[in-house]
Design an enzyme around this catalytic site. Sequence first.
Site, PDB file in Angstrom:
ATOM      1  CG  ASP A   1      -3.793   5.293  -1.098  1.00 18.07           C
ATOM      2  OD1 ASP A   1      -4.765   5.682  -1.765  1.00 18.07           O
ATOM      3  OD2 ASP A   1      -3.016   6.061  -0.514  1.00 18.07           O
TER       4      ASP A   1
ATOM      5  CG  ASP B   1      -0.390  11.187  -3.775  1.00 22.05           C
ATOM      6  OD1 ASP B   1       0.828  11.083  -3.526  1.00 22.05           O
ATOM      7  OD2 ASP B   1      -0.899  12.231  -4.206  1.00 22.05           O
TER       8      ASP B   1
END
Length: 350
Positions: A34, A36
Site C-alpha cells: 500500500d 499512503d
Amino acid sequence: MSQTGSRTPSEPVRTRPAGSAEPLNAGYDTALLDLDGVVYAGGEAIAYAVESLDTARSGGMRLAYVTNNALRTPDAVAAHLTELGIPADASDVITSAQAVARLVSEQVPAGARVLMVGGEGLRVALRERGLEPVESADDEPVAVVQGYGGPDLAWSRFAEASYAVARGVPWFASNTDLTIPSGRGIAPGNGAAVEVVRIATGAEPQVAGKPLPPMHRETILRTGAERPLVVGDRLDTDIEGAFNGGVDSLLVLTGVTDGAQLLAARPEHRPTYVDADLRGLLAGQPEVAAEGEGFRCGGFSAAVRGEALVLEGEGDALDGLRALCAVAWSRAGSGVCELDGGKALARLGL
C-alpha cells in the site's frame, strides 16, 4: 501453514501473529505495498521506507505498489515514488482504476461507451481496456463507472451517474473508501461519493478495489507473484484484502491502525505479521508461544486477569503487542475481543 505460506480456506482462525525464522524479503517473492501510510504520508516518504525498500529490492524481492486511489495514473504514481528516492516504473503500480476497468471490460462489448465519474487515472484505465469514456447519461452508456475524482469534482457528475443508474445501466465503483487522508486532515473519499448515487437511486455498485477479490486478481495478473506478501496499514482494506486473497500480510504501524484496533481485530482483519515500519520486511519475526494461560513473545508475557489484558516483563514494545494480540485473538476466536487492553498498551507507549 508454513511460515511463508498462503492461507487456505480450511485453515483455523488466526489466533496469534506468526513467526518467521528468515527475513520476510527472503521468504516472499513480491511485496504488494500500500502507499499512503506505508510508503509515504502527506506526499513525503515515511521514515526508513526508502532504505528498506532499496535493500529489499537489491535482495531480489519484487516491489509492487497497490493503491485504491483511482485518481492518479500509474505513470504519475511511479514518478512520485522515483522523486522520493524509490525507483519505480508504471508497471510497478496497480490501481483500483485498473481493477474496475478490467471488471467492466469483462461484462460489456469491446469499444463500449462508459459513463465515467472520476479523474485521469480512471480515464486512462478505461481506454487501456478498449472502452470509450463519456460524460453524459444521454450518450447511451452501457455502464457507469465511479472513481475518486479529486476535491473539485462537480456535483453535476453525480447527477449524470444517477440518471443512468436509475435507468438500469450497470454501475461499477473503483473502491468504497469513505475517507482519504489529506495534508489538512481527513477528507471524503470515493465511498462518500458512491453513497450519493446510492441514496439517489437505491442501487448497489459492483466494487473492484481492496479488500475485494477483483483488486487482488488484478495485482496477481500484473505482477505474476507466486509468494506475495501484502504490506499495509489498514485492517479493513489491506489486511482484509490479503485474507480474501488467501495470502499472508504484514501490518506496519506507520498509518491509521493503532494497538487498540489491532487487539479488537476480527479474524479477517488479523495480519500474519506485525511490525513498526518497513524495516520489518528485512527481518525475521519473533515466535509468539503459549505460556501457561497466556502467551510470551520476547521479554513480555501477556494474559487475562478479570476483564482486562495484562502484560508483564520488559523488552521491545512490539513483542509486548504481539503477545497481547495472541491473548486477545485467542480469547475472541471468530469474534471480537472486548477485554480492556488500555493499561497494557499505555505501558508499551502504543
